[in-house]
Design a protein around this motif. Structure first.
Motif, PDB file in Angstrom:
ATOM      1  N   VAL A 501       0.838  -1.201   0.000  1.00  0.00           N
ATOM      2  CA  VAL A 501       0.000   0.000   0.000  1.00  0.00           C
ATOM      3  C   VAL A 501       0.872   1.249   0.000  1.00  0.00           C
ATOM      4  N   ARG A 502       1.906   1.252   0.831  1.00  0.00           N
ATOM      5  CA  ARG A 502       2.777   2.430   0.898  1.00  0.00           C
ATOM      6  C   ARG A 502       3.464   2.676  -0.444  1.00  0.00           C
ATOM      7  N   GLU A 503       3.902   1.598  -1.107  1.00  0.00           N
ATOM      8  CA  GLU A 503       4.563   1.776  -2.394  1.00  0.00           C
ATOM      9  C   GLU A 503       3.588   2.308  -3.442  1.00  0.00           C
ATOM     10  N   GLN A 504       2.369   1.785  -3.454  1.00  0.00           N
ATOM     11  CA  GLN A 504       1.388   2.262  -4.426  1.00  0.00           C
ATOM     12  C   GLN A 504       1.067   3.741  -4.220  1.00  0.00           C
ATOM     13  N   VAL A 505       0.975   4.148  -2.953  1.00  0.00           N
ATOM     14  CA  VAL A 505       0.711   5.563  -2.664  1.00  0.00           C
ATOM     15  C   VAL A 505       1.867   6.421  -3.176  1.00  0.00           C
ATOM     16  N   GLU A 506       3.092   5.962  -2.929  1.00  0.00           N
ATOM     17  CA  GLU A 506       4.264   6.705  -3.405  1.00  0.00           C
ATOM     18  C   GLU A 506       4.304   6.784  -4.930  1.00  0.00           C
ATOM     19  N   LEU A 507       3.865   5.717  -5.585  1.00  0.00           N
ATOM     20  CA  LEU A 507       3.892   5.672  -7.045  1.00  0.00           C
ATOM     21  C   LEU A 507       2.700   6.389  -7.678  1.00  0.00           C
ATOM     22  N   GLY A 508       1.701   6.688  -6.860  1.00  0.00           N
ATOM     23  CA  GLY A 508       0.506   7.344  -7.381  1.00  0.00           C
ATOM     24  C   GLY A 508      -0.419   6.416  -8.132  1.00  0.00           C
ATOM     25  N   THR A 509      -0.362   5.116  -7.833  1.00  0.00           N
ATOM     26  CA  THR A 509      -1.210   4.153  -8.530  1.00  0.00           C
ATOM     27  C   THR A 509      -2.472   3.811  -7.749  1.00  0.00           C
ATOM     28  N   GLY A 510      -2.764   4.555  -6.682  1.00  0.00           N
ATOM     29  CA  GLY A 510      -3.985   4.324  -5.920  1.00  0.00           C
ATOM     30  C   GLY A 510      -4.106   5.310  -4.774  1.00  0.00           C
ATOM     31  N   GLU A 511      -5.335   5.425  -4.245  1.00  0.00           N
ATOM     32  CA  GLU A 511      -5.593   6.284  -3.094  1.00  0.00           C
ATOM     33  C   GLU A 511      -5.426   5.493  -1.812  1.00  0.00           C
ATOM     34  N   GLU A 512      -4.734   6.078  -0.825  1.00  0.00           N
ATOM     35  CA  GLU A 512      -4.360   5.341   0.381  1.00  0.00           C
ATOM     36  C   GLU A 512      -5.575   4.779   1.117  1.00  0.00           C
ATOM     37  N   GLU A 569       8.266  -8.842  -0.044  1.00  0.00           N
ATOM     38  CA  GLU A 569       7.235  -7.826   0.103  1.00  0.00           C
ATOM     39  C   GLU A 569       6.921  -7.087  -1.198  1.00  0.00           C
ATOM     40  N   ARG A 570       7.895  -6.955  -2.086  1.00  0.00           N
ATOM     41  CA  ARG A 570       7.676  -6.208  -3.340  1.00  0.00           C
ATOM     42  C   ARG A 570       7.293  -7.172  -4.451  1.00  0.00           C
ATOM     43  N   ARG A 571       6.180  -6.909  -5.085  1.00  0.00           N
ATOM     44  CA  ARG A 571       5.735  -7.754  -6.198  1.00  0.00           C
ATOM     45  C   ARG A 571       6.624  -7.523  -7.424  1.00  0.00           C
ATOM     46  N   PRO A 572       6.666  -8.475  -8.335  1.00  0.00           N
ATOM     47  CA  PRO A 572       7.533  -8.317  -9.505  1.00  0.00           C
ATOM     48  C   PRO A 572       7.193  -7.117 -10.378  1.00  0.00           C
ATOM     49  N   ASN A 573       5.904  -6.772 -10.455  1.00  0.00           N
ATOM     50  CA  ASN A 573       5.486  -5.731 -11.399  1.00  0.00           C
ATOM     51  C   ASN A 573       4.312  -4.950 -10.840  1.00  0.00           C
ATOM     52  N   VAL A 574       4.374  -3.631 -10.941  1.00  0.00           N
ATOM     53  CA  VAL A 574       3.228  -2.772 -10.663  1.00  0.00           C
ATOM     54  C   VAL A 574       2.820  -2.155 -12.000  1.00  0.00           C
ATOM     55  N   PRO A 575       1.714  -2.620 -12.595  1.00  0.00           N
ATOM     56  CA  PRO A 575       1.322  -2.116 -13.912  1.00  0.00           C
ATOM     57  C   PRO A 575       1.202  -0.598 -13.931  1.00  0.00           C
ATOM     58  N   GLY A 576       1.757  -0.008 -14.967  1.00  0.00           N
ATOM     59  CA  GLY A 576       1.654   1.433 -15.141  1.00  0.00           C
ATOM     60  C   GLY A 576       2.697   2.252 -14.416  1.00  0.00           C
ATOM     61  N   ALA A 577       3.469   1.632 -13.526  1.00  0.00           N
ATOM     62  CA  ALA A 577       4.490   2.362 -12.758  1.00  0.00           C
ATOM     63  C   ALA A 577       5.826   2.263 -13.495  1.00  0.00           C
ATOM     64  N   MET A 578       6.015   3.129 -14.466  1.00  0.00           N
ATOM     65  CA  MET A 578       7.170   3.015 -15.355  1.00  0.00           C
ATOM     66  C   MET A 578       8.487   3.347 -14.656  1.00  0.00           C
ATOM     67  N   GLU A 579       8.436   4.168 -13.592  1.00  0.00           N
ATOM     68  CA  GLU A 579       9.662   4.550 -12.909  1.00  0.00           C
ATOM     69  C   GLU A 579      10.128   3.497 -11.908  1.00  0.00           C
ATOM     70  N   ARG A 580       9.298   2.489 -11.668  1.00  0.00           N
ATOM     71  CA  ARG A 580       9.643   1.421 -10.738  1.00  0.00           C
ATOM     72  C   ARG A 580      10.482   0.364 -11.461  1.00  0.00           C
ATOM     73  N   PRO A 581      11.381  -0.346 -10.750  1.00  0.00           N
ATOM     74  CA  PRO A 581      12.189  -1.383 -11.416  1.00  0.00           C
ATOM     75  C   PRO A 581      11.406  -2.669 -11.637  1.00  0.00           C
ATOM     76  N   ASN A 582      10.337  -2.561 -12.404  1.00  0.00           N
ATOM     77  CA  ASN A 582       9.534  -3.743 -12.719  1.00  0.00           C
ATOM     78  C   ASN A 582      10.357  -4.785 -13.451  1.00  0.00           C
ATOM     79  N   TRP A 583      10.096  -6.045 -13.142  1.00  0.00           N
ATOM     80  CA  TRP A 583      10.743  -7.194 -13.784  1.00  0.00           C
ATOM     81  C   TRP A 583      12.249  -7.250 -13.521  1.00  0.00           C
TER      82      TRP A 583
END
Length: 614
Positions: A501-512, A569-583
């Motif tokens: 949840v904290r990572e998604q909030v930081e990435l702007g991919t959801g409301e806390e 704790e960190r999933r392999p991919n957060v869809p749409g979060a291009m600045e994250r080190p997905n994959w």
């Protein structure tokens, strides 16, 4: 609330004039979108229904009478009105007295299925590094995971797509945007297992440095591996030339594209005009002048074929088939007349999770052109991904029925285009039968009526997640693969600690507020506890509880991720979060140490293997 919307009207281009969202609200497609897509699709030929392949089962009525069928083995049989019940399966040619000749696909209609239920490990292979890796998990590491699975009584391993990307210095990180769905990525080669390789002390030092990196750096790994492979290349290696010849035109096309991509970049529309047509005299001349470069890329596939065979052994390894390929890649080059041109791609419409919709970047196959091409691009992609491993997971299986076409990078302005699902499912069943490969369809998200029923009829296993299902796992259908999460969704540990949840909030991919509410509801469903760490438990215990719940499902297959077993704790991919080190996130434990890891053993016990506790 919408009231019983009528089925969408589909025109002869296959475009639906309307669509339903996840809340069953009906939306009308703009006429401008329909006009644009019609132009891209092109006018289907008037005689398409008389020339396109016929896909039937033994005993079915035929669309033609008094015909001769030339079988795959070269023999002929007369047919009249229907196929006999004992008619051989396969890809035949049917010839009618009026001179028509078309493909006849005779399918068993249902995919091969295992006799017994089983469980297995899902692994992002690139993340599964071992002490002998060189910065990325490879096929030798897959062998280690496979041997672990066998020792624990597991029946399969599920891996991410292993398909090849462009050969240049800048490597594509996402396994779901390959250059081809027919050939594999040489990044997964274990150098020590390549004939003739001699690694220097400097090579081994660099490999260890890459292996110790916090993130997977594909660019650096490929630069290192390619340099070693190029100096070890042997075009006359025993068995290579004969193997290459037997692969035929598909491998020649891939090796040619890769060699030209080395010289001109991995986007074929940017190449010199004389190289853009794979059947042109210009390409033939280029190949003749660059024989060694073409042979090198074919040699890499020979190595991959051998190492994959050793890695999979006798265990079922379910390989993932992406929804499409990159528009500049090898498959798009070879089949440019079948893929849509003109700035359209595949994606998803707006929904509750993504108000802007999604654009996945792959050009779609044009349905009528696919039929006119005797389904060759589809057949080869399915067959090649199944090859040598015994299983297939079809990403976004709903795409066999319809795909959301995105014009001009605007998913909100798209429309659904229909595909010949019955034919394509019949082909999947035939390939599954021949390879004795189990098939799983990723039917997550918005699934229209009739899709899961058609999957069940054809023996394609559904995909059920604790993440999405409201019903208890004990009520899930047997004809499915059950799991807790996927690479695109939070891990159990990420939920338990709140870090996702904290990572998604930081990435702007959801409301806390909404994310936290969803988290607590899901934790209560997964483990019976909604409070997370406040319960004085640990992520490991939450993971075990979730898998004990999963074990109650009667599914044919049950899948557990190594990420969950290791309490990542960190999933392999957060869809749409291009600045994250997905994959690019490696597992925290070397593959050689997995067998003794408490979490890995705990999950294995929860899924019924009877392994004693440490």
């Amino acid at each position: 609330m919408s009231q019983d919307p009528s089925p969408p009207v589909t025109d002869r281009w296959g475009i639906d004039a309307s669509w339903l969202d996840a809340l069953d609200t009906e939306h009308t497609v703009e006429q401008a979108t329909i006009d644009l897509l019609r132009e891209v699709i092109g006018e289907p030929p008037a005689d398409l229904e008389d020339t396109a392949p016929i896909v039937v089962r033994p005993g079915d009525a035929l669309e033609v009478d008094e015909a001769v069928v030339v079988l795959e083995d070269g023999t002929s049989r007369d047919v009249d009105g229907e196929l006999p019940e004992d008619f051989p399966l396969g890809y035949h040619r049917i010839r009618t007295p009026d001179g028509r000749d078309r493909l006849l696909v005779v399918t068993p209609g249902r995919c091969w299925l295992p006799e017994d239920r089983s469980w297995g490990w899902a692994v992002q292979l690139y993340a599964a590094r071992g002490t002998g890796s060189a910065g990325i998990g490879d096929l030798a590491d897959l062998r280690t995971v496979r041997e672990l699975a066998e020792s624990q009584g597991a029946g399969f391993v599920l891996v991410n797509p292993l398909h090849a990307v462009g050969p240049g210095p800048e490597q594509e990180d996402s396994p779901y945007l390959p250059a081809t769905r027919r050939f594999r990525n040489p990044l997964y080669l274990r150098l020590d297992d390549v004939p003739g390789v001699q690694l220097t002390d400097a090579d081994r030092a660099l490999a260890a440095e890459l292996n110790g990196a916090e993130l997977i750096d594909r660019d650096a790994v490929w630069a290192f591996k390619r340099a070693v492979l190029e100096r070890s290349f042997d075009a006359d290696a025993e068995g290579f030339r004969d193997w290459w010849w037997h692969q035929g035109q598909p491998l020649q096309d891939w090796a040619t594209w890769a060699a030209v991509a080395d010289a001109h970049g991995a986007n074929w529309p940017d190449w010199p005009a004389e190289l853009q047509d794979p059947r042109s005299d210009g390409v033939r001349r280029w190949v003749a002048d660059h024989e060694q470069q073409v042979a090198f890329h074919a040699w890499l596939q020979w190595l991959l074929d051998g190492q994959l065979s050793v890695a999979t052994g006798d265990l079922t390894v379910i390989q993932d088939l992406p929804i499409g390929v990159s528009g500049g890649g090898a498959d798009a080059w070879a089949w440019q007349d079948v893929l849509a041109q003109g700035g359209v791609s595949v994606g998803a419409p707006p929904d509750a999770f993504n108000a802007a919709g999604q654009d996945w970047g792959s050009p779609p196959l044009v349905p009528w052109r696919l039929r006119a091409a005797d389904y060759e691009p589809f057949v080869e992609s399915i067959r090649s991904t199944m090859a040598g491993a015994g299983g297939l997971r079809i990403d976004h299986v709903m795409g066999l029925f319809r795909l959301w076409w995105v014009p001009g990078n605007d998913p909100t302005a798209g429309a659904y285009v229909r595909y010949p699902a019955e034919d394509m499912l019949g082909i999947v069943a035939l390939e599954s039968h021949r390879a004795k490969a189990v098939v799983v369809g990723e039917d997550l998200g918005t699934v229209e009526d009739g899709v899961r029923e058609a999957m069940a009829e054809h023996g394609v296993l559904s995909y059920r997640l604790l993440w999405f299902e409201d019903d208890a796992p004990s009520s899930w259908p047997a004809a499915s693969m059950g799991a807790i999460t996927t690479h695109d969704l939070p891990t159990v540990a990420g939920l338990w600690t709140g870090s996702d949840v904290r990572e998604q909030v930081e990435l702007g991919t959801g409301e806390e507020e909404q994310l936290e509410k969803d988290r607590r509801q899901l934790l209560a469903h997964l483990t019976g506890h909604a409070e997370g760490p406040a319960k004085r438990s640990t992520p490991g215990r939450a993971v075990e509880a979730a898998h004990r719940l999963l074990a109650t499902a009667p599914c044919t297959l049950l899948s557990a991720t190594l990420d969950d077993a290791l309490a990542v704790e960190r999933r392999p991919n957060v869809p749409g979060a291009m600045e994250r080190p997905n994959w690019r996130l490696p597992l925290p434990v070397p593959v050689e140490e997995l067998a003794g890891h408490r979490g890995v053993r705990s999950v294995a016990r929860a899924l019924g293997t009877g392994i004693p506790p440490l």
